[in-house]
Design a protein around this motif. Structure first.
Motif, PDB file in Angstrom:
ATOM      1  N   ASP A  52     -16.964   6.483  25.364  1.00 33.69           N
ATOM      2  CA  ASP A  52     -16.106   5.589  24.588  1.00 33.69           C
ATOM      3  C   ASP A  52     -14.695   6.123  24.414  1.00 33.69           C
ATOM      4  N   PHE A  53     -14.465   7.386  24.793  1.00 32.44           N
ATOM      5  CA  PHE A  53     -13.162   8.007  24.553  1.00 32.44           C
ATOM      6  C   PHE A  53     -12.081   7.378  25.423  1.00 32.44           C
ATOM      7  N   GLY A  54     -10.943   7.170  24.829  1.00 33.61           N
ATOM      8  CA  GLY A  54      -9.778   6.712  25.573  1.00 33.61           C
ATOM      9  C   GLY A  54      -9.341   5.317  25.189  1.00 33.61           C
ATOM     10  N   CYS A  55      -8.218   4.954  25.799  1.00 34.99           N
ATOM     11  CA  CYS A  55      -7.593   3.670  25.496  1.00 34.99           C
ATOM     12  C   CYS A  55      -7.467   2.810  26.753  1.00 34.99           C
ATOM     13  N   GLY A  56      -7.189   3.474  27.864  1.00 32.13           N
ATOM     14  CA  GLY A  56      -7.093   2.742  29.123  1.00 32.13           C
ATOM     15  C   GLY A  56      -5.815   1.955  29.307  1.00 32.13           C
ATOM     16  N   VAL A  75      -2.742  -3.691  19.969  1.00 31.73           N
ATOM     17  CA  VAL A  75      -3.979  -3.587  19.189  1.00 31.73           C
ATOM     18  C   VAL A  75      -4.869  -2.483  19.750  1.00 31.73           C
ATOM     19  N   THR A  76      -4.996  -2.425  21.077  1.00 30.71           N
ATOM     20  CA  THR A  76      -5.852  -1.427  21.717  1.00 30.71           C
ATOM     21  C   THR A  76      -5.363  -0.011  21.413  1.00 30.71           C
ATOM     22  N   VAL A  77      -4.056   0.206  21.517  1.00 29.43           N
ATOM     23  CA  VAL A  77      -3.487   1.535  21.258  1.00 29.43           C
ATOM     24  C   VAL A  77      -3.695   1.918  19.794  1.00 29.43           C
ATOM     25  N   TYR A  78      -3.417   0.997  18.884  1.00 31.30           N
ATOM     26  CA  TYR A  78      -3.574   1.297  17.459  1.00 31.30           C
ATOM     27  C   TYR A  78      -5.018   1.669  17.135  1.00 31.30           C
ATOM     28  N   GLN A  79      -5.970   0.877  17.625  1.00 33.82           N
ATOM     29  CA  GLN A  79      -7.382   1.151  17.336  1.00 33.82           C
ATOM     30  C   GLN A  79      -7.839   2.473  17.941  1.00 33.82           C
ATOM     31  N   GLY A  86      -7.564   9.915  13.988  1.00 37.59           N
ATOM     32  CA  GLY A  86      -7.339   9.529  12.597  1.00 37.59           C
ATOM     33  C   GLY A  86      -7.327  10.691  11.626  1.00 37.59           C
ATOM     34  N   SER A  87      -7.958  11.809  11.973  1.00 38.57           N
ATOM     35  CA  SER A  87      -7.944  12.965  11.083  1.00 38.57           C
ATOM     36  C   SER A  87      -6.682  13.807  11.257  1.00 38.57           C
TER      37      SER A  87
END
Length: 126
Positions: A52-56, A75-79, A86-87
């Motif tokens: 699941d890692f990454g943005c693509g 939206v994809t980049v932000y999520q 996030g940490s």
């Protein structure tokens, strides 16, 4: 009190020819910037144990270049940044411009450890 240097492998991986070893990053802000680039430029499914890692972002280059693509990318980049970093950072704003064969992404974020505002601009071209 001066900040302690960190030592991480630089991204993209390279060789420090002067020392004859893998290049390392000692600047925390640049280290975080490199982590952001890893998230943005890695396609989901590319890493064997983290599917699941990454943005693509690179995959989006081949979609029709219009305002819809820019909004989807935003939206994809932000999520992705919020999920994976996030940490470490607080994502403030993501701006995307689709210009002919280029996707220009601007990320405004805050380094949580230092409460330091930063901006990262990247351009992904076909």
């Amino acid at each position: 009190m001066p900040a302690q240097p960190i030592y991480s492998i630089r991204y993209p991986v390279g060789v420090d020819t002067a020392l004859g070893r893998i290049a390392v990053e000692t600047n925390y802000a640049k280290h975080v910037e490199q982590m952001i680039l890893q998230v943005l430029l890695t396609n989901p499914g590319e890493r064997p144990h983290r599917p699941d890692f990454g943005c693509g972002v690179r995959r989006l280059l081949f979609a029709p270049n219009d305002p819809t693509l820019a909004t989807l990318t935003q939206v994809t980049v932000y999520q992705a940044l919020t999920r994976w970093l996030g940490s470490v950072i607080e994502v403030g704003a993501v701006e995307v411009q689709a210009l002919e064969s280029t996707l220009a992404v601007t990320v405004r974020y805050v380094l949580k450890a230092r409460m330091e505002r930063r901006i990262l601009n990247i351009e992904v071209t076909r």
